[in-house]
Design a protein around this motif. Structure first.
Motif, mmCIF file in Angstrom:
data_model
loop_
_atom_site.group_PDB
_atom_site.id
_atom_site.type_symbol
_atom_site.label_atom_id
_atom_site.label_comp_id
_atom_site.label_asym_id
_atom_site.label_seq_id
_atom_site.Cartn_x
_atom_site.Cartn_y
_atom_site.Cartn_z
ATOM 1 N N THR A 1 -8.387 -9.484 -1.756
ATOM 2 C CA THR A 1 -8.633 -8.347 -2.638
ATOM 3 C C THR A 1 -9.304 -7.187 -1.903
ATOM 4 O O THR A 1 -9.132 -6.036 -2.278
ATOM 5 C CB THR A 1 -9.504 -8.760 -3.839
ATOM 6 O OG1 THR A 1 -10.686 -9.420 -3.359
ATOM 7 C CG2 THR A 1 -8.750 -9.691 -4.781
ATOM 8 N N GLU A 2 -10.019 -7.501 -0.845
ATOM 9 C CA GLU A 2 -10.674 -6.463 -0.029
ATOM 10 C C GLU A 2 -9.654 -5.504 0.582
ATOM 11 O O GLU A 2 -9.965 -4.354 0.857
ATOM 12 C CB GLU A 2 -11.497 -7.129 1.077
ATOM 13 C CG GLU A 2 -12.261 -6.178 1.943
ATOM 14 C CD GLU A 2 -13.462 -5.534 1.258
ATOM 15 O OE1 GLU A 2 -13.954 -4.518 1.781
ATOM 16 O OE2 GLU A 2 -13.902 -6.047 0.206
ATOM 17 N N PHE A 3 -8.425 -5.981 0.786
ATOM 18 C CA PHE A 3 -7.408 -5.195 1.464
ATOM 19 C C PHE A 3 -6.287 -4.734 0.534
ATOM 20 O O PHE A 3 -5.207 -4.348 0.988
ATOM 21 C CB PHE A 3 -6.838 -5.991 2.642
ATOM 22 C CG PHE A 3 -7.897 -6.338 3.642
ATOM 23 C CD1 PHE A 3 -8.348 -5.400 4.541
ATOM 24 C CD2 PHE A 3 -8.475 -7.603 3.643
ATOM 25 C CE1 PHE A 3 -9.351 -5.706 5.450
ATOM 26 C CE2 PHE A 3 -9.474 -7.926 4.545
ATOM 27 C CZ PHE A 3 -9.911 -6.978 5.453
ATOM 28 N N ALA A 4 -6.536 -4.736 -0.763
ATOM 29 C CA ALA A 4 -5.518 -4.342 -1.738
ATOM 30 C C ALA A 4 -5.035 -2.914 -1.503
ATOM 31 O O ALA A 4 -3.820 -2.660 -1.473
ATOM 32 C CB ALA A 4 -6.056 -4.486 -3.156
ATOM 33 N N ASP A 5 -5.949 -1.983 -1.343
ATOM 34 C CA ASP A 5 -5.554 -0.585 -1.125
ATOM 35 C C ASP A 5 -4.812 -0.413 0.188
ATOM 36 O O ASP A 5 -3.821 0.316 0.266
ATOM 37 C CB ASP A 5 -6.775 0.339 -1.158
ATOM 38 C CG ASP A 5 -7.374 0.470 -2.550
ATOM 39 O OD1 ASP A 5 -6.665 0.179 -3.541
ATOM 40 O OD2 ASP A 5 -8.554 0.862 -2.638
ATOM 41 N N ALA A 6 -5.274 -1.101 1.231
ATOM 42 C CA ALA A 6 -4.617 -1.000 2.536
ATOM 43 C C ALA A 6 -3.185 -1.523 2.465
ATOM 44 O O ALA A 6 -2.268 -0.914 3.032
ATOM 45 C CB ALA A 6 -5.414 -1.756 3.591
ATOM 46 N N LEU B 1 -1.232 -1.649 -0.192
ATOM 47 C CA LEU B 1 -0.449 -0.690 -0.967
ATOM 48 C C LEU B 1 -0.108 0.541 -0.132
ATOM 49 O O LEU B 1 1.043 0.994 -0.117
ATOM 50 C CB LEU B 1 -1.215 -0.271 -2.223
ATOM 51 C CG LEU B 1 -0.519 0.715 -3.153
ATOM 52 C CD1 LEU B 1 0.777 0.133 -3.684
ATOM 53 C CD2 LEU B 1 -1.441 1.098 -4.289
ATOM 54 N N ASN B 2 -1.080 1.057 0.592
ATOM 55 C CA ASN B 2 -0.847 2.238 1.426
ATOM 56 C C ASN B 2 0.145 1.956 2.542
ATOM 57 O O ASN B 2 1.021 2.779 2.827
ATOM 58 C CB ASN B 2 -2.166 2.761 2.008
ATOM 59 C CG ASN B 2 -3.052 3.382 0.952
ATOM 60 O OD1 ASN B 2 -2.592 3.848 -0.070
ATOM 61 N ND2 ASN B 2 -4.352 3.369 1.198
ATOM 62 N N GLU B 3 0.015 0.812 3.191
ATOM 63 C CA GLU B 3 0.939 0.485 4.276
ATOM 64 C C GLU B 3 2.353 0.299 3.758
ATOM 65 O O GLU B 3 3.314 0.767 4.366
ATOM 66 C CB GLU B 3 0.488 -0.763 5.024
ATOM 67 C CG GLU B 3 1.354 -1.030 6.238
ATOM 68 C CD GLU B 3 0.813 -2.117 7.130
ATOM 69 O OE1 GLU B 3 1.538 -2.497 8.055
ATOM 70 O OE2 GLU B 3 -0.318 -2.595 6.918
ATOM 71 N N THR C 1 3.734 3.681 3.238
ATOM 72 C CA THR C 1 4.045 4.315 4.519
ATOM 73 C C THR C 1 5.356 3.777 5.081
ATOM 74 O O THR C 1 6.119 4.520 5.706
ATOM 75 C CB THR C 1 2.895 4.061 5.528
ATOM 76 O OG1 THR C 1 1.709 4.658 5.006
ATOM 77 C CG2 THR C 1 3.199 4.631 6.888
ATOM 78 N N SER D 1 6.974 0.912 -1.266
ATOM 79 C CA SER D 1 5.795 0.788 -2.135
ATOM 80 C C SER D 1 5.968 -0.302 -3.188
ATOM 81 O O SER D 1 4.992 -0.765 -3.768
ATOM 82 C CB SER D 1 5.471 2.127 -2.793
ATOM 83 O OG SER D 1 6.570 2.582 -3.543
ATOM 84 N N ARG E 1 3.223 -8.078 -3.574
ATOM 85 C CA ARG E 1 1.925 -8.465 -3.035
ATOM 86 C C ARG E 1 1.208 -9.345 -4.045
ATOM 87 O O ARG E 1 1.281 -9.106 -5.243
ATOM 88 C CB ARG E 1 1.050 -7.224 -2.792
ATOM 89 C CG ARG E 1 1.597 -6.259 -1.776
ATOM 90 C CD ARG E 1 0.785 -4.976 -1.721
ATOM 91 N NE ARG E 1 0.824 -4.168 -2.932
ATOM 92 C CZ ARG E 1 1.834 -3.387 -3.294
ATOM 93 N NH1 ARG E 1 2.909 -3.312 -2.563
ATOM 94 N NH2 ARG E 1 1.775 -2.671 -4.394
#
Length: 72
Positions: A20-25, A27-29, A32, A36, A40
């Motif tokens: 969960t710490e890397f949820a935004d990362a 999504l962003n990757e 990119t 999208s 996940r």
């Protein structure tokens, strides 16, 4: 996310599993990489210092989500 995108392009079901710490990362990757919508599933942070018993509980909590993501 690169591998998940590659498998998706090949038509092979795949899902990224991330803390969960890397949820935004994640999504962003995926965005990119132009995917999208890449699937996940998030496991409760933290993982690194979790005992085997705690990790077993964390994986039990997401196994149905992983199966569902691979089935859709």
């Amino acid at each position: 996310m690169h591998d998940i995108v590659w498998f998706d392009i090949q038509g092979t079901p795949a899902v990224a599993i991330a803390s969960t710490e890397f949820a935004d990362a994640a999504l962003n990757e995926a965005g990119t990489l132009g995917m999208s919508c890449a699937k996940r599933v998030l496991v409760q942070h933290s993982i690194q210092d979790a005992s085997p018993v705690k990790m077993s509980g964390k994986t039990d909590a997401i196994v149905d989500d992983v199966i569902a993501a691979l089935s859709n």
